[in-house]
Write a protein that holds these residues in place. Structure first.
Motif, PDB file in Angstrom:
ATOM      1  N   LEU A   1      30.678  40.925  41.797  1.00 58.44           N
ATOM      2  CA  LEU A   1      31.327  39.851  41.644  1.00 58.44           C
ATOM      3  C   LEU A   1      32.779  39.622  41.138  1.00 58.44           C
ATOM      4  O   LEU A   1      33.784  39.340  41.593  1.00 58.44           O
ATOM      5  CB  LEU A   1      30.573  38.422  41.455  1.00 58.44           C
ATOM      6  CG  LEU A   1      31.251  37.182  41.476  1.00 58.44           C
ATOM      7  CD1 LEU A   1      31.706  36.817  42.832  1.00 58.44           C
ATOM      8  CD2 LEU A   1      30.324  36.257  40.984  1.00 58.44           C
ATOM      9  N   ALA A   2      32.724  40.082  39.897  1.00 58.24           N
ATOM     10  CA  ALA A   2      33.827  40.330  39.039  1.00 58.24           C
ATOM     11  C   ALA A   2      34.873  41.249  39.753  1.00 58.24           C
ATOM     12  O   ALA A   2      36.020  41.095  39.661  1.00 58.24           O
ATOM     13  CB  ALA A   2      33.467  40.745  37.928  1.00 58.24           C
ATOM     14  N   ARG A   3      34.459  42.495  40.346  1.00 57.85           N
ATOM     15  CA  ARG A   3      35.382  43.137  40.997  1.00 57.85           C
ATOM     16  C   ARG A   3      35.729  42.749  42.344  1.00 57.85           C
ATOM     17  O   ARG A   3      37.241  42.917  42.171  1.00 57.85           O
ATOM     18  CB  ARG A   3      34.714  44.556  41.278  1.00 57.85           C
ATOM     19  CG  ARG A   3      35.498  45.891  41.927  1.00 57.85           C
ATOM     20  CD  ARG A   3      34.607  47.109  41.995  1.00 57.85           C
ATOM     21  NE  ARG A   3      33.617  47.287  41.361  1.00 57.85           N
ATOM     22  CZ  ARG A   3      32.252  47.594  41.650  1.00 57.85           C
ATOM     23  NH1 ARG A   3      31.982  47.322  42.905  1.00 57.85           N
ATOM     24  NH2 ARG A   3      31.440  47.895  40.749  1.00 57.85           N
ATOM     25  N   ALA A   4      35.227  41.899  42.955  1.00 61.03           N
ATOM     26  CA  ALA A   4      35.768  41.199  44.129  1.00 61.03           C
ATOM     27  C   ALA A   4      36.789  40.060  43.706  1.00 61.03           C
ATOM     28  O   ALA A   4      37.696  40.184  44.499  1.00 61.03           O
ATOM     29  CB  ALA A   4      34.665  40.719  45.017  1.00 61.03           C
ATOM     30  N   GLU A   5      36.484  39.449  42.778  1.00 59.51           N
ATOM     31  CA  GLU A   5      37.443  38.510  42.288  1.00 59.51           C
ATOM     32  C   GLU A   5      38.728  39.122  41.513  1.00 59.51           C
ATOM     33  O   GLU A   5      39.850  38.708  42.208  1.00 59.51           O
ATOM     34  CB  GLU A   5      36.593  37.536  40.994  1.00 59.51           C
ATOM     35  CG  GLU A   5      36.002  36.515  41.687  1.00 59.51           C
ATOM     36  CD  GLU A   5      35.018  35.892  40.501  1.00 59.51           C
ATOM     37  OE1 GLU A   5      35.181  36.344  39.232  1.00 59.51           O
ATOM     38  OE2 GLU A   5      34.288  34.844  40.856  1.00 59.51           O
ATOM     39  N   ARG A   6      38.676  40.256  41.084  1.00 58.42           N
ATOM     40  CA  ARG A   6      39.752  40.888  40.702  1.00 58.42           C
ATOM     41  C   ARG A   6      40.815  41.355  41.820  1.00 58.42           C
ATOM     42  O   ARG A   6      41.883  41.317  41.708  1.00 58.42           O
ATOM     43  CB  ARG A   6      39.537  41.792  39.546  1.00 58.42           C
ATOM     44  CG  ARG A   6      39.135  41.760  38.270  1.00 58.42           C
ATOM     45  CD  ARG A   6      39.250  42.786  37.266  1.00 58.42           C
ATOM     46  NE  ARG A   6      38.199  44.008  37.678  1.00 58.42           N
ATOM     47  CZ  ARG A   6      36.948  44.046  37.133  1.00 58.42           C
ATOM     48  NH1 ARG A   6      36.510  43.297  36.602  1.00 58.42           N
ATOM     49  NH2 ARG A   6      36.343  45.005  37.728  1.00 58.42           N
ATOM     50  N   GLN A   7      39.904  41.752  42.863  1.00 57.31           N
ATOM     51  CA  GLN A   7      40.701  42.603  43.979  1.00 57.31           C
ATOM     52  C   GLN A   7      41.269  41.388  44.701  1.00 57.31           C
ATOM     53  O   GLN A   7      42.295  41.425  45.137  1.00 57.31           O
ATOM     54  CB  GLN A   7      39.706  43.241  44.905  1.00 57.31           C
ATOM     55  CG  GLN A   7      39.280  44.677  44.329  1.00 57.31           C
ATOM     56  CD  GLN A   7      38.242  45.308  44.959  1.00 57.31           C
ATOM     57  OE1 GLN A   7      37.636  44.842  45.986  1.00 57.31           O
ATOM     58  NE2 GLN A   7      38.176  46.493  44.710  1.00 57.31           N
ATOM     59  N   GLY A   8      40.556  40.237  44.680  1.00 59.30           N
ATOM     60  CA  GLY A   8      41.193  39.142  45.423  1.00 59.30           C
ATOM     61  C   GLY A   8      42.335  38.454  44.853  1.00 59.30           C
ATOM     62  O   GLY A   8      43.207  38.012  45.421  1.00 59.30           O
ATOM     63  N   ALA A   9      42.271  38.507  43.363  1.00 62.48           N
ATOM     64  CA  ALA A   9      43.484  37.848  42.891  1.00 62.48           C
ATOM     65  C   ALA A   9      44.764  38.817  42.611  1.00 62.48           C
ATOM     66  O   ALA A   9      45.733  38.460  42.994  1.00 62.48           O
ATOM     67  CB  ALA A   9      43.058  37.743  41.244  1.00 62.48           C
ATOM     68  N   ALA A  10      44.374  40.289  42.998  1.00 55.11           N
ATOM     69  CA  ALA A  10      45.401  41.119  43.020  1.00 55.11           C
ATOM     70  C   ALA A  10      46.024  40.939  44.473  1.00 55.11           C
ATOM     71  O   ALA A  10      47.313  41.435  44.446  1.00 55.11           O
ATOM     72  CB  ALA A  10      44.975  42.474  42.986  1.00 55.11           C
ATOM     73  N   THR A  11      45.406  40.804  45.555  1.00 53.91           N
ATOM     74  CA  THR A  11      46.055  40.612  46.763  1.00 53.91           C
ATOM     75  C   THR A  11      46.247  39.338  47.348  1.00 53.91           C
ATOM     76  O   THR A  11      46.888  39.100  48.261  1.00 53.91           O
ATOM     77  CB  THR A  11      44.895  41.300  47.800  1.00 53.91           C
ATOM     78  OG1 THR A  11      43.515  40.449  47.776  1.00 53.91           O
ATOM     79  CG2 THR A  11      44.421  42.615  47.668  1.00 53.91           C
TER      80      THR A  11
END
Length: 87
Positions: A71-81
């Motif tokens: 979840l943390a990885r997905a949130e970081r990728q979502g914030a980056a894109t």
């Protein structure tokens, strides 16, 4: 919901007290380096509690922690894109 949790907790405490009261036979637990004289009811309740705690830790380590990392990885990728709104 709070009342239901309270009632379940009271029911579990009552069941534990009943198990402890009905199993009063003395037993000795030999740990190899020490001997613990206790009664059967206490031994049963401690064994059940340890089983629940160890099982909960195993579930937490094998399911919950990897899901939190994902979840943390997905949130970081979502914030980056995510597009920035710079007017």
């Amino acid at each position: 919901m709070r009342l239901l949790r309270f009632l379940i907790a009271i029911a579990c405490l009552a069941a534990g007290a009943i198990v402890g009261a009905l199993n009063r036979a003395p037993v000795v637990i030999d740990l190899g380096f020490s001997r613990l004289p206790t009664n059967l009811g206490v031994s049963l309740l401690v064994a059940l509690l340890l089983g629940v705690l160890i099982g909960g830790l195993a579930i937490s380590a094998s399911v919950v922690l990897p899901m939190r990392r994902r979840l943390a990885r997905a949130e970081r990728q979502g914030a980056a894109t995510a597009p920035t709104s710079g007017s």
